[in-house]
Each structure stands twice: as C-alpha cells, then as structure tokens.
Design an enzyme around this catalytic site. Structure first.
Site, short mmCIF file in Angstrom:
data_model
loop_
_atom_site.label_atom_id
_atom_site.label_comp_id
_atom_site.label_asym_id
_atom_site.label_seq_id
_atom_site.Cartn_x
_atom_site.Cartn_y
_atom_site.Cartn_z
N HIS A 1 0.82 -1.22 0.00
CA HIS A 1 0.00 0.00 0.00
C HIS A 1 0.86 1.27 0.00
O HIS A 1 0.51 2.26 0.64
CB HIS A 1 -0.95 0.02 1.20
CG HIS A 1 -1.43 -1.33 1.63
ND1 HIS A 1 -2.15 -2.14 0.79
CD2 HIS A 1 -1.28 -2.02 2.79
CE1 HIS A 1 -2.43 -3.28 1.43
NE2 HIS A 1 -1.90 -3.23 2.63
N HIS A 2 1.95 1.26 -0.75
CA HIS A 2 2.88 2.40 -0.75
C HIS A 2 2.99 3.03 -2.13
O HIS A 2 4.07 3.39 -2.58
CB HIS A 2 4.27 1.94 -0.30
CG HIS A 2 4.31 1.34 1.07
ND1 HIS A 2 5.39 0.60 1.53
CD2 HIS A 2 3.43 1.38 2.09
CE1 HIS A 2 5.15 0.20 2.76
NE2 HIS A 2 3.96 0.67 3.12
N GLN A 3 1.89 3.19 -2.82
CA GLN A 3 1.94 3.81 -4.14
C GLN A 3 2.40 5.27 -4.01
O GLN A 3 1.99 5.99 -3.10
CB GLN A 3 0.57 3.77 -4.82
CG GLN A 3 0.07 2.37 -5.12
CD GLN A 3 -0.71 1.73 -3.99
OE1 GLN A 3 -1.01 2.37 -2.99
NE2 GLN A 3 -1.06 0.47 -4.14
#
Length: 668
Positions: free
Chosen positions: A601-603
């Site tokens: 979840h680190h876009q």
C-alpha cells in the site's frame, strides 16, 4: 463496571452491522446548482449505503459473543451504538458548511489531517476538510484488526488491472490495492509502521532540483510531529520526545524477534534504531501506537483540534471535481457529493488535494488537469496538459517464506488472542497480542548482492513476523490476513493447508526500489468510477532477481543458531503452476513470488514533484500544480523517487512541511 461496559459495547460493535449516522442535515438552496448528469445510479448500487460489515467469520467477535451469549446478545442486532463513532459536528450549531473558506482540503488522511490541524492554528484562517469516509470507532483502535478493515467500508476497494504473471494466487488473479476511506485515511487501516527513509534517498530527491527536500530538511518535519518513547533511542538528536505523534515499540514480543535480531548480528546486521541516519541494520518495529491502541492521524491531529471554530470537518463528503477557471487557470472551488446531492464550496486562497496517490491524480484528471490526449478521449475539457498519473511506483512483498518450528506456543496465533481474558487485558492494559500490528515485530534493511546502487542504500526491507499468515487459521480462525490479501482459498489450502494454525516464523521481503513502473488513468469521466490502475509489477527482470536474492538471505537468517533452536525449516509450499520447477530453485521462487504478489500500500509518484522543466513533474517543490494557480497536492503522490519507507510517516511529514509552505505564501 466500566471495563465490563466496554466489553459489552465491543460485543455489539463487533457483531452488528452499522447504521448510517444521518445527524447532518443539508439546507435547501444554500449551494450553487451543479450539473449532476455524470452521477450515475451505479454508484448507489456499488456502495453499501454506509453499512460496515465483515464478509467473513470474525473469531474475536465470536469468542466474546459466546462468553456473553447467555445475556441474550444477538449477532443480527441492529447497531444502536452508532453514537460511539467519533463525531465531527460543525461548530456553532451549523447544519451545513459555509459557502466559502480560505482553504478547502480534499482528504482527511495522513497528510490532510496534519495540514488541516496546522493551518487552523491561526484563528483567523478558515478551513474546510472534506473526507469521503466515516469517522473511526472502537474497533479501529485494535492494531491486530488491521486486516479485517481491508474488507469493510473503511477501505476503498481498489483493484489493479489484470496483469498476467503476477498475483496469480489471488481472487480473479488481480492484485488488491486497499486504501483508507475514513477520517484519518489509510492511517486507520494500516499496520502503523513508522519509517523515514535513508538520507541519501532524500538528498537525491533534492539534487534533482527539488529544493527544500534534502534529508536535513525533511528530518526537521519528521521530528516536529514525533513523540518518541523508544527505550532510549528518543534521546538521539535525530529523534524528538516533545511532539504529538506517538512512536513506540510494540508492547508484546515473542521469542522469535530475539532470534531475528541475534541472527542479524551473526550475519553482520547490527541491532539499531533503523530510522537512524548512520547505518543499516535490524531493529524492533517502531509503530504509531499508544498504550496498545492505534494512533491514527485523525486521533492525533484532529481529535483535540476539532472544536476550533475555524476548522470544519465534513465526513462522508466525496469530492468530485476541483473548479478551475479555464481562462485564468485559477482554482477557486470544489464540487462534492453528500447524501446523494452535489454541492460547490469556494476557496478564497487555495484548494489542496490530499486524497492520496490514487484519488488525487484521479481528481486532477476529472478537473481537466492531466495528459491532454487521455482527457480528450474521455470527453474532458483540458485546462492544463500535465503528466498526471504517468508514473507510479509501489512496494510489493512476498508473504510465502514460511518456516515451520518444532516447538509450540512461541509465535503469535489468533486462537490465543481470542480468549475473553485476552480481550479484557487489551481493553485494560493494551499489552497483549491484540496490540501487535499483524504480528509484525521487527524490521531489517539489507542490500542484496544483485544491487547496482553505488551508495549504502538497501534494496530490500525484511519484515519479521512473530508467526506467519497461517496464524489466523484453524477451525475457528478468521483467516483475515490471507483474505485481506485476497488469496484464493484453494491456493492457500493446497500450498499451506498442512501447517494451518501451527507455530511458524516468516519474514516478508519488501522490494524497496522497483525498476518496474506503473501508471494510473481514468476509466471514464464518472467521478464515482475507480480509475484504471496499472502496476506493471515484475516487468523488469532485476526486480525478480532482487526478490530471489532476498529469499536466499532469509534462508541464511533461519539457518543461524538462534532460529535452529526452534528447529526452523523452510516449508515447501505446493503451488500448482510451480510444480514443474524443483523446490527451492530460483525458478521455483520466481514462480512463488508471482503467485503471492502482495502490495504494501505504498503507491507514490502519481502527482510527481519536480523542478521547472522536468517533463515528468506535476507539482513544483512547493507542491503547487504547474500551470494552475492556488492549487496544491499534499500527500504521498508527490514523492518522485522510491524511498525505503512505509509511506504513512512521510505523508505526515509532507503535511507538516506543506503547512509551513502555505503559511509562508499567505503570511499566516
């Protein structure tokens, strides 16, 4: 009595559906009329009408229910405790927001909450903070429940576009990209891990022409927020004890974290404060938790500040467009939707997008700011031709390096955390397994032999788990972690069924600097459609090679004496598409990684920051959108390069830094 009352409330909250809180009443005729032809009925059917539910059995809830079942509690009881959710009533008895504010901030997430808090410190400055999601409630406080909330209305249920050769073991072979939909954003559903990145990484960003973004610059803003209590590390000059954001060690540890740190030292990885700028190493995980409870950005930056008369916070309000004058190119307002109606509110000074790395670029494009040909193809009038969404980096991991152990009761297992005494202990003291963020206990940074970086920058983060994702299984297990990742049942059962709900250890390798680059586009011009998200995972061979090298290093860790005390043995997972490869060969591990490809979840970089003349830049180093006046982007989408971080702490830092930039611009 109070403790018993809290437990009974917890029962209702965990076993009920959640009714909408409709205390907010709109007043007819206060807003400008907006064309609603784009707002299709499909958005109504695709929502759950505000009802929060868990689509799978909830073992913690079940254990409490059984303990109190004799009191007549019914799992299907309607939620009579909606008032327990945090409230954000408008001040002075207002039933609707004002028509105009100095600043309108879109998104009350990790950056937006900070920004709203800091800007509202000046009583003469008015701020409207719009958030599509709901406020937090009691269950979001429980760190161990993070995976559950990825299947609720506290999450945007995003999916990456289908890509052959990755996420093959997931439902419909699609990668799941959950993002927080709450006051507090993703900080309400994440694993609370606090990381800052290496000095060289931020210095490279500054060297690209992004003035004010060197390591020393950002360090000041990391420190500004931080209230560290880390067994002495907080006394170091790069830490701060006097901020408001709690940074702590996880209060409950298994024996496996000691083995992880000892093994690291044997292999040349010192036990350190891994957020220290001085060296790479291993350490106990640092998290944004206080007294065993989640410390979201809403809780830290908005709860005490929400009574400020100049800060208006409006949950369940979805921004649909930034209003920009096409001639002057000045942003002056925001359209938003609430309770099925559309409104417009004006901004005297600035509109600020803090909607995150997916929604911020989507809103820019819906508003006429983005790649010219793409917007024209969707029937959107182009106001400014910019490379919005053209760059996307993401951190992916592989959760399948699982080691069996020949001893019992040494790892985190859900079955041990679901007893009534455990739940009562957490409510009282916050110091048991419920306070662990998905079983994460340690972080280690390594530079694999395949890295081509000339600097001392890691290419892999190792996330040491006090167990593995089989810990949520067994006959009564929720299976929440595997379902949160969207792993298909048949894939899991075939690969790991024989060791389900047993004592294990695992370390997730996270790819820090992928060479593979994705992008985001619009599917259509309906603001309620999810955008088209293309990850392009593992399209560069070097990314695969780095994963395999990381798995080899994890095996070396498990082969050391500290882990051999527990009889650690790599488990030969049986994936049907991988049967043609010999187990433990490089080809087998590549196949395995492609089966269980999971995002962290680190876009980033979808609204990329860069200096004037940078053809990939969307915003300048002060986060102002190029070509548009009075419009900024303040969230993790502006980070232009991959950084060795979990992006929650950087997003908070960006909010802090942007607040000072904006105050300087407007002499606030």
């Amino acid at each position: 009595m109070m403790l018993k009352f809290k437990v009974i409330l917890l029962i209702f909250l965990m076993t009920s559906s959640y009714a909408e809180n409709e205390a907010y009443v709109d007043t007819e005729g206060e807003y400008e009329t907006i064309d609603d032809s784009l707002f299709s009925e499909s958005k109504k059917s695709s929502s759950r009408n505000g009802r929060l539910f868990f689509p799978y059995q909830h073992s913690i809830a079940d254990s409490i229910f059984e303990a109190f079942g004799k009191n007549g509690i019914n799992k299907n009881t309607a939620d009579y405790f909606a008032f327990l959710r945090d409230s954000y009533d408008l001040p002075d008895g207002l039933k609707s927001p004002l028509l105009e504010y100095d600043f309108v901030i879109i998104g009350a997430g990790s950056a937006g909450s900070v920004l709203a808090s800091r800007l509202s410190e000046n009583r003469n400055t008015t701020i409207l903070l719009l958030e599509a999601g709901k406020p937090e409630m009691l269950l979001t406080d429980v760190p161990a429940l993070a995976p559950y909330f990825q299947a609720t209305d506290y999450t945007w249920q995003y999916y990456m576009e289908p890509q052959p050769g990755v996420c093959m073991g997931m439902i419909n072979e699609r990668c799941f990209w959950p993002r927080g939909k709450a006051v507090g954003g993703t900080s309400v559903i994440n694993y609370m891990i606090y990381t800052r990145g290496r000095p060289q990484e931020w210095d490279r960003i500054a060297a690209d022409g992004n003035y004010g973004w060197s390591y020393n610059d950002v360090l000041n803003y990391y420190k500004k927020s931080e209230k560290a209590d880390l067994d002495g590390y907080e006394k170091n000059p790069n830490r701060n004890r006097n901020g408001i954001l709690p940074v702590r060690f996880v209060p409950k540890r298994t024996k496996l974290i000691k083995a992880f740190l000892q093994a690291g030292e044997i292999l040349g990885h010192p036990t350190i404060d891994y957020n220290s700028p001085d060296q790479l190493g291993f350490g106990h995980v640092q998290v944004t938790i206080e007294a065993g409870h989640r410390a979201s950005t809403a809780k830290v930056f908005l709860h005490k500040q929400k009574k400020r008369r100049n800060l208006h916070i409006l949950p369940e309000a979805t921004a649909t467009k930034v209003i920009i004058d096409p001639q002057s190119k000045v942003a002056y307002g925001v359209e938003f939707s609430r309770n099925g109606r559309q409104y417009l509110v004006r901004a005297r000074k600035e509109v600020i997008l803090s909607a995150g790395p997916i929604a911020s670029p989507q809103l820019l494009m819906l508003s006429g700011v983005g790649p010219k040909n793409h917007l024209i193809s969707k029937g959107i009038h182009v106001i400014e031709d910019l490379p919005v969404g053209k760059t996307l980096y993401d951190h992916i991991c592989f959760p399948g390096t699982i080691f069996t152990l020949n001893v019992t009761n040494v790892s985190v297992r859900e079955s041990a955390a679901t007893t009534l005494s455990s739940i009562v202990s957490w409510l009282r003291d916050g110091d048991n397994d419920l306070a662990t963020p998905g079983g994460v206990e340690g972080i280690g940074y390594i530079k694999t032999p395949v890295s081509d970086d000339p600097d001392e920058i890691p290419d892999i983060e190792l996330i040491s788990i006090g167990g593995s994702f089989v810990a949520d299984g067994g006959p009564t297990g929720s299976k929440a972690v595997r379902k949160g990742m969207r792993i298909r049942n048949q894939v899991f059962d075939q690969a790991f069924g024989p060791i389900d709900d047993t004592d294990t250890w695992s370390a997730f390798p996270m790819l820090l600097h992928p060479k593979s680059v994705g992008y985001i586009e619009l599917k259509d011009r309906n603001p309620f459609s999810h955008p088209k998200m293309v990850g392009n995972y593992l399209t560069e061979p070097s990314d695969v090679a780095t994963f395999v090298a990381a798995i080899r290093h994890i095996q070396k860790i498990a082969a050391t004496e500290p882990f051999q005390k527990f009889g650690a043995r790599i488990y030969p997972a049986d994936y049907l598409p991988c049967r043609s490869y010999q187990f433990d060969s490089d080809a087998y591990w590549e196949c395995a990684v492609r089966m269980l490809t999971a995002t962290l979840h680190h876009q980033i970089a979808t609204c990329r920051m860069g200096p004037a003349g940078d053809p990939q830049a969307v915003v300048d180093p002060e986060l102002r959108v190029y070509g548009i006046s009075r419009l900024r982007v303040v969230d993790s989408s502006v980070i232009p390069r991959t950084v060795s971080v979990h992006t929650n702490a950087p997003a908070i830092m960006i909010g802090e830094k942007a607040a000072d930039m904006i105050k300087t611009t407007w002499s606030i």
